[in-house]
Design an enzyme around this catalytic site. Structure first.
Site, PDB file in Angstrom:
ATOM      1  N   GLU A 280       0.735  -1.241  -0.406  1.00 59.19           N
ATOM      2  CA  GLU A 280       0.295  -0.210   0.183  1.00 59.19           C
ATOM      3  C   GLU A 280       0.949   1.487   0.418  1.00 59.19           C
ATOM      4  O   GLU A 280       1.766   1.808   1.192  1.00 59.19           O
ATOM      5  CB  GLU A 280      -1.240   0.137   1.426  1.00 59.19           C
ATOM      6  CG  GLU A 280      -2.411   0.429   1.356  1.00 59.19           C
ATOM      7  CD  GLU A 280      -2.138   2.501   0.909  1.00 59.19           C
ATOM      8  OE1 GLU A 280      -1.696   3.059   0.163  1.00 59.19           O
ATOM      9  OE2 GLU A 280      -1.831   2.543   2.068  1.00 59.19           O
ATOM     10  N   CYS A 314      -2.042   8.900   2.647  1.00 58.82           N
ATOM     11  CA  CYS A 314      -1.903   8.497   1.358  1.00 58.82           C
ATOM     12  C   CYS A 314      -2.802   9.102   0.471  1.00 58.82           C
ATOM     13  O   CYS A 314      -3.111   8.886  -0.216  1.00 58.82           O
ATOM     14  CB  CYS A 314      -1.883   7.040   1.026  1.00 58.82           C
ATOM     15  SG  CYS A 314      -2.857   6.129   2.052  1.00 58.82           S
TER      16      CYS A 314
END
Length: 528
Positions: A280, A314
Site C-alpha cells: 500500500e 496516502c
C-alpha cells in the site's frame, strides 16, 4: 495584523505529557522488541531511538532499538507458536482480536495522547485513528466466523470438491508513521484470524504508539492463554530492518509506505518464489469538480481531504481538476475554508491540525512549492512555514500549473494542492489518470451522467472513488488500496481476509473406483 498561523492558533490547556507516557511505562528508557520467548528485550548496548514530538521538536521518550539477535529470537518463537496457533479455531482467534479492540477502547484517552505525541496529530484525529482500530477488530472478529470456502461440482462420479483457506505461516507487517495504529490493526488482525503469527516493524519515527499497542496485545494474549501471536521489532538500522524482508521464514510481508521502498520490498520478497507481499504505497490523489457541483460542499470536503493529518495521508487530496467556469469561485471558497482550520499544538484539545512529522517533511514541502514557482506556478494561499517552535506549515493552494510537471506528478506528503482547469470531462479524466499512482479519487458533481462516466471503465483508474466527498476517510467495510504504483494490495473490506491466507482445492473420492480400474488388475497383497 495577525498572520494565518496566529489567527488559527488557539492557546489551550495541554494534556499532561508525562502522565500519558507513564500510563504505558514510556516515561523512561523502554525496550523496542517483544517476543513471547524473551519478553521485552534488554536495554543495554543498544542504539537509542529518540521519540521526538513534532509539536515542539523535543524528545519525549527513548527506545532501546532492536538488534539482529532480537529478531532471530522473535522469528524462531513466531514460527514455533504458529504451529499451535494455526490449529486454534478461527472464531477463537477472532475473540483474541476482539479483546484487543476492547482494550484499545478502554484506553482511548491515554492512547490518543501517545499517538499525538508520536505523530503530531491532534487528539481529535488520534481518536479517529484509534476508533478505526476498534472497528477493524470488530470487522475481523466477524470475519473469523465467515471465512467461507466453496463447494464445487465434480465431473467425476461420487467425488466431492471444495475450496478451503489455510494459514500462510508468519506475516511481517511494516507500517508507516502517518497511521501507526490503524495500519497495524488492518494487517495484524486479518493475519491473526487467518491463523498466522505476526511480527510488526513500525516506523522508528513513531515508536511509542507501537509499544503501547503491543502492551495491550500482550495483556489480551495473557488473559486468553494465547501468548505468541503478536510480536514487535523496532530496529534503528536499515540493515537489521531488512532481515524480516529477506527471511524465508516470513511467509508474507505487508508493507505500507513510499513507492520507492515498496518496489524494493517487492523485489526482495519476489526473489523467493512462494512468498507473498502486499503493498500500500504512494497516492497522488485527484478530485474533479465540474460545473454542476455544489461548490460550498466541495470546498468543505476538499479542505478535509487536503489538510487532514496535515496532508500526511496516502489518500490526501493533492490535485484539483476544476471546470474553468467555476474555478475562481471554488478557490475563493477554499481560501475561506482553509483559514478557519485551527493549526496548533496537538496536545491542546481545540487543535484541528498539527505539525508535519519531521524536518525532512518540512524541507520537502518547501522544495515542492519552490519548484512549482520556478516552473511558473502561482501560490494563491499559504505556502509558508509557521514561525513558532515545532514543524508547522500553512496549507498551500497553487494555480497556473501544468499536469505533467514533476512536482505535480509526484506525491508530496504535505498540505499542498495543485489546481488545474479543464473544459470537458474527458479531458479532466485524462488529467486525473495521467499519474503513476492510483489510490483514491473523487468527483464533485450533480450531473448523473458525469458521475457515472467517472465511475465507469472509462473513468477513474484508482482503487477508491468518492462522489461528493473528500478523497480521505476510510470505512473498514470497504476494501482499501489502489492500483498502478500504489501497489494493488487491499486491506479492510468484506473479503480482505483472503489476502492473508492460502487457497487449497480439495477433491474427495468416496466411491470404490479409480480412473484406471480397467487397466490395472490386482490380486490380494497378502502373502501366502
Amino acid at each position: 495584523m495577525m498572520n494565518i498561523a496566529q489567527k488559527n492558533y488557539v492557546e489551550n490547556a495541554r494534556f499532561d505529557t508525562q502522565q500519558v507516557l507513564k500510563t504505558f511505562g514510556l516515561d523512561q528508557l523502554h525496550a523496542g522488541s517483544f517476543g513471547v520467548k524473551q519478553g521485552w528485550s534488554m536495554l543495554e548496548g543498544r542504539e537509542l531511538i529518540h521519540a521526538v514530538c513534532p509539536a515542539d521538536n523535543e524528545t519525549v521518550g527513548q527506545i532501546a532499538s532492536s538488534s539482529a539477535e532480537d529478531y532471530e529470537e522473535i522469528i524462531q518463537a513466531a514460527v514455533a507458536y504458529q504451529k499451535t496457533w494455526r490449529m486454534v479455531p478461527a472464531p477463537r482467534r477472532g475473540e483474541l482480536v476482539q479483546r484487543i479492540g476492547q482494550l484499545v477502547q478502554e484506553n482511548m484517552e491515554a492512547l490518543a495522547g501517545i499517538v499525538a505525541l508520536d505523530t503530531g496529530k491532534s487528539v481529535m484525529e488520534a481518536k479517529g485513528e484509534l476508533k478505526e482500530v476498534v472497528e477493524m477488530a470488530t470487522l475481523a472478529t466477524g470475519q473469523s466466523r465467515m471465512m467461507y470456502g466453496f463447494t464445487l461440482q465434480s465431473q467425476r462420479v461420487k467425488h466431492r470438491m471444495y475450496d478451503q483457506w489455510l494459514p500462510l505461516g508468519v506475516v511481517g507487517v511494516i507500517s508507516a508513521y502517518n497511521f501507526p495504529a490503524a495500519v497495524w490493526a488492518q494487517n495484524a488482525f486479518l493475519s491473526a484470524i487467518g491463523g498466522n503469527t505476526v511480527i510488526w516493524k513500525p516506523s522508528p519515527k513513531v515508536p511509542l504508539t507501537a509499544i503501547a499497542l503491543q502492551k495491550l496485545a500482550n495483556q489480551a494474549m495473557l488473559e486468553m492463554n494465547l501468548e505468541g501471536v503478536f510480536s514487535l521489532f523496532i530496529p534503528a538500522d536499515s540493515a537489521v530492518a531488512e532481515l524480516m524482508i529477506r527471511d524465508r521464514r516470513i511467509n508474507m510481508v505487508s508493507f505500507t509506505g513510499s513507492t520507492g521502498v515498496g518496489k524494493k520490498v517487492a523485489s526482495i520478497v519476489s526473489e523467493t518464489l512462494g512468498r507473498k507481499y502486499m503493498l500500500e504505497c504512494s497516492g497522488n490523489n485527484g478530485c474533479i469538480v465540474d460545473e454542476t457541483a455544489d461548490l460550498q460542499l466541495a470546498a468543505r470536503a476538499i479542505t478535509f481531504g487536503a489538510m487532514g493529518t496535515t496532508g500526511q495521508r496516502c489518500t490526501s487530496t493533492r490535485r484539483l481538476i476544476v471546470h474553468r467556469s467555476v474555478m475562481h469561485e471554488l478557490i475563493e471558497l477554499l481560501k475561506q475554508a482553509f483559514e478557519q482550520i485551527r493549526i496548533g499544538d496537538p496536545r491542546e484539545q481545540e487543535t484541528i491540525i498539527g505539525p508535519l512529522i519531521d524536518a525532512t517533511a518540512v524541507a520537502q514541502y518547501q522544495a515542492t512549492i519552490q519548484r512549482a514557482q520556478e516552473l511558473g506556478a502561482k501560490v494563491v494561499y499559504g505556502g509558508q512555514r509557521i514561525d513558532r517552535p515545532g514543524l508547522y506549515v500553512e496549507a498551500c493552494l497553487i494555480t497556473d500549473v501544468e499536469p505533467e510537471w514533476d512536482c505535480v506528478q509526484h506525491e508530496t506528503f504535505a498540505p499542498i494542492v495543485f489546481v488545474m482547469p479543464y473544459d470537458d470531462l474527458e479531458q479532466a479524466i485524462a488529467i486525473h489518470n495521467n499519474v503513476a499512482q492510483g489510490l483514491a479519487s473523487g468527483i464533485h458533481s450533480s450531473n448523473l451522467s458525469n458521475i457515472e462516466l467517472f465511475l465507469s471503465a472509462a473513468g477513474s483508474d484508482c482503487g477508491i472513488v468518492r462522489v461528493n466527498m473528500g478523497t480521505t476517510g476510510a470505512d473498514v467495510g470497504a476494501a482499501f488500496g489502489g492500483e498502478k504504483e500504489t501497489g494493488g494490495g487491499r486491506t479492510a473490506g468484506s473479503d480482505s481476509w483472503k489476502g492473508y491466507v492460502r487457497r487449497q482445492s480439495v477433491c474427495i473420492n468416496w466411491s470404490n473406483e479409480s480412473a484406471w480400474d480397467s487397466h490395472i488388475h490386482l490380486s490380494s497383497g497378502k502373502a501366502d
